[in-house]
Design a protein around this motif. Structure first.
Motif, PDB file in Angstrom:
ATOM      1  N   ALA A 143      -5.261   4.184  11.212  1.00  0.00           N
ATOM      2  CA  ALA A 143      -6.364   4.237  10.252  1.00  0.00           C
ATOM      3  C   ALA A 143      -6.690   5.684   9.914  1.00  0.00           C
ATOM      4  O   ALA A 143      -6.986   6.022   8.759  1.00  0.00           O
ATOM      5  N   SER A 144      -6.605   6.551  10.916  1.00  0.00           N
ATOM      6  CA  SER A 144      -6.853   7.968  10.694  1.00  0.00           C
ATOM      7  C   SER A 144      -5.807   8.573   9.757  1.00  0.00           C
ATOM      8  O   SER A 144      -6.131   9.410   8.901  1.00  0.00           O
ATOM      9  N   MET A 145      -4.577   8.138   9.917  1.00  0.00           N
ATOM     10  CA  MET A 145      -3.509   8.619   9.025  1.00  0.00           C
ATOM     11  C   MET A 145      -3.790   8.222   7.580  1.00  0.00           C
ATOM     12  O   MET A 145      -3.603   9.010   6.648  1.00  0.00           O
ATOM     13  N   VAL A 146      -4.254   6.992   7.390  1.00  0.00           N
ATOM     14  CA  VAL A 146      -4.566   6.506   6.034  1.00  0.00           C
ATOM     15  C   VAL A 146      -5.729   7.297   5.441  1.00  0.00           C
ATOM     16  O   VAL A 146      -5.736   7.607   4.245  1.00  0.00           O
ATOM     17  N   ALA A 147      -6.709   7.639   6.281  1.00  0.00           N
ATOM     18  CA  ALA A 147      -7.853   8.421   5.799  1.00  0.00           C
ATOM     19  C   ALA A 147      -7.413   9.767   5.238  1.00  0.00           C
ATOM     20  O   ALA A 147      -8.038  10.316   4.332  1.00  0.00           O
ATOM     21  N   LYS A 148      -6.309  10.281   5.755  1.00  0.00           N
ATOM     22  CA  LYS A 148      -5.817  11.590   5.308  1.00  0.00           C
ATOM     23  C   LYS A 148      -4.794  11.482   4.179  1.00  0.00           C
ATOM     24  O   LYS A 148      -4.769  12.311   3.260  1.00  0.00           O
ATOM     25  N   LYS A 149      -3.937  10.442   4.227  1.00  0.00           N
ATOM     26  CA  LYS A 149      -2.794  10.417   3.306  1.00  0.00           C
ATOM     27  C   LYS A 149      -2.658   9.137   2.486  1.00  0.00           C
ATOM     28  O   LYS A 149      -1.732   9.031   1.671  1.00  0.00           O
ATOM     29  N   PRO A 167       0.402  -7.074   7.474  1.00  0.00           N
ATOM     30  CA  PRO A 167       1.667  -6.788   6.773  1.00  0.00           C
ATOM     31  C   PRO A 167       1.458  -5.851   5.577  1.00  0.00           C
ATOM     32  O   PRO A 167       0.436  -5.899   4.892  1.00  0.00           O
ATOM     33  N   LEU A 168       2.455  -5.006   5.361  1.00  0.00           N
ATOM     34  CA  LEU A 168       2.428  -4.077   4.226  1.00  0.00           C
ATOM     35  C   LEU A 168       3.146  -4.704   3.036  1.00  0.00           C
ATOM     36  O   LEU A 168       4.110  -5.437   3.213  1.00  0.00           O
ATOM     37  N   PRO A 169       2.706  -4.387   1.814  1.00  0.00           N
ATOM     38  CA  PRO A 169       1.506  -3.599   1.511  1.00  0.00           C
ATOM     39  C   PRO A 169       0.248  -4.433   1.721  1.00  0.00           C
ATOM     40  O   PRO A 169       0.215  -5.616   1.394  1.00  0.00           O
ATOM     41  N   MET A 170      -0.790  -3.801   2.248  1.00  0.00           N
ATOM     42  CA  MET A 170      -2.048  -4.511   2.482  1.00  0.00           C
ATOM     43  C   MET A 170      -2.777  -4.716   1.154  1.00  0.00           C
ATOM     44  O   MET A 170      -2.855  -3.799   0.343  1.00  0.00           O
ATOM     45  N   ALA A 197      -8.980   3.530   4.664  1.00  0.00           N
ATOM     46  CA  ALA A 197      -8.876   3.497   6.128  1.00  0.00           C
ATOM     47  C   ALA A 197      -9.714   2.355   6.690  1.00  0.00           C
ATOM     48  O   ALA A 197      -9.288   1.646   7.613  1.00  0.00           O
ATOM     49  N   GLN A 198     -10.911   2.176   6.121  1.00  0.00           N
ATOM     50  CA  GLN A 198     -11.758   1.046   6.525  1.00  0.00           C
ATOM     51  C   GLN A 198     -11.055  -0.269   6.232  1.00  0.00           C
ATOM     52  O   GLN A 198     -11.107  -1.209   7.030  1.00  0.00           O
ATOM     53  N   ALA A 199     -10.412  -0.329   5.088  1.00  0.00           N
ATOM     54  CA  ALA A 199      -9.724  -1.558   4.685  1.00  0.00           C
ATOM     55  C   ALA A 199      -8.573  -1.896   5.631  1.00  0.00           C
ATOM     56  O   ALA A 199      -8.296  -3.080   5.861  1.00  0.00           O
ATOM     57  N   THR A 200      -7.894  -0.882   6.182  1.00  0.00           N
ATOM     58  CA  THR A 200      -6.815  -1.186   7.137  1.00  0.00           C
ATOM     59  C   THR A 200      -7.363  -1.908   8.359  1.00  0.00           C
ATOM     60  O   THR A 200      -6.690  -2.777   8.927  1.00  0.00           O
ATOM     61  N   LYS A 201      -8.590  -1.561   8.753  1.00  0.00           N
ATOM     62  CA  LYS A 201      -9.229  -2.240   9.890  1.00  0.00           C
ATOM     63  C   LYS A 201      -9.624  -3.664   9.499  1.00  0.00           C
ATOM     64  O   LYS A 201      -9.331  -4.621  10.234  1.00  0.00           O
TER      65      LYS A 201
END
Length: 283
Positions: A143-149, A167-170, A197-201
């Motif tokens: 999630a941290s990675m998504v927040a950055k990139k 599963p990707l793509p979310m 990033a919130q959405a990945t959670k």
């Protein structure tokens, strides 16, 4: 004389009322006071209960455990929580099976600072009653990675790492109220990747709940209230992954006066747990 007696009775009643200091009150989405019994009955006839908590609120954690115990008496359960990340599922399973000790779980899983007081009782109840307990959250490093990139960075992960998330793509809708409000709260300079990033959670929790639904059971899930407030977040993903799924939500709010639900909290959930703002925090 009758008038004097009436006044004394009235004053006595007021005195008793002044001494009554409830720590919480339950409401329905329209702001009507409801009983715990009504909430319990509603939980028993749904498929998923999302119990939104304040992570450091003692009343939230007490009521979560009480609801778990009472619901387990009338309906088979599956349990799960945001506080356990998917790559720690094996460690959780081994603890539930008595294959490792609490100390070994401490060293292998990334347990929250308030685990001992607030989440261990839930996990131990699942252990005692042999209830499946699902670690539903995406490992925070991703999630941290998504927040950055952004979401694209997840495509660089290994198949093993991808198995610990939805599963990707979310699926993602930037216009969902929760994500829009997040951008507003964090200011104009906030990166649009923050709600992603919130959405990945939300997506991962929704996905693993759906993957572990069992006929005739209730999946009782514990998460920060923001993840399920306003029938958003995890709710949206549950309905995306499993259209028609029956969901009951509980939101937590803190107020100075628990005797009346403040208008801003109407329609926040099926049931709103209003807690006195002075209640002891667990950390």
């Amino acid at each position: 004389m009758k008038k004097v007696v009436f006044i004394l009775i009235l004053l006595f009643g007021v005195s008793l009322q002044a001494q009554d200091k409830p720590s919480y009150q339950l409401y329905d989405k329209k702001g009507k006071k409801v009983t715990y019994s009504k909430m319990l009955k509603a939980a028993a006839v749904t498929e998923v209960v999302l119990f939104g908590e304040y992570h450091n609120n003692a009343i939230c954690h007490w009521l979560q455990l009480e609801l778990t115990k009472d619901l387990a008496e009338i309906k088979p359960l599956v349990m799960g929580a945001e506080m356990f990340e998917a790559d720690n599922q094996l460690a959780v399973n081994r603890y539930l099976a008595d294959s490792i000790t609490q100390k070994q779980l401490d060293s292998t899983a990334r347990l929250w600072v308030n685990y001992e007081t607030d989440y261990k009782p839930l996990l131990d109840f699942a252990k005692e009653k042999k209830i499946t307990f699902v670690a539903t959250n995406i490992p925070r490093r991703y999630a941290s990675m998504v927040a950055k990139k952004g979401f694209e960075v997840l495509e660089t992960l290994t198949p093993q790492e991808k198995s610990w998330m939805a599963p990707l793509p979310m699926p993602y809708d930037a216009n969902l109220p929760g994500y829009v409000n997040m951008m507003k709260m964090m200011g104009e300079r906030t990166s649009p990747n923050m709600p992603k990033a919130q959405a990945t959670k939300d997506a991962t929790m929704g996905y693993f709940i759906v993957q572990n639904l069992q006929p005739g059971t209730v999946f009782l899930h514990f998460n920060g209230t923001y993840h399920s407030d306003n029938f958003d977040g995890i709710n949206w993903y549950l309905k995306t992954y499993q259209p028609g799924v029956k969901i009951m939500t509980i939101a937590s709010v803190e107020q100075k006066d628990v005797g009346k639900l403040e208008a801003e909290h109407y329609n926040k959930a099926d049931f709103i747990l209003v807690i006195d703002e002075d209640v002891t925090k667990t950390y």
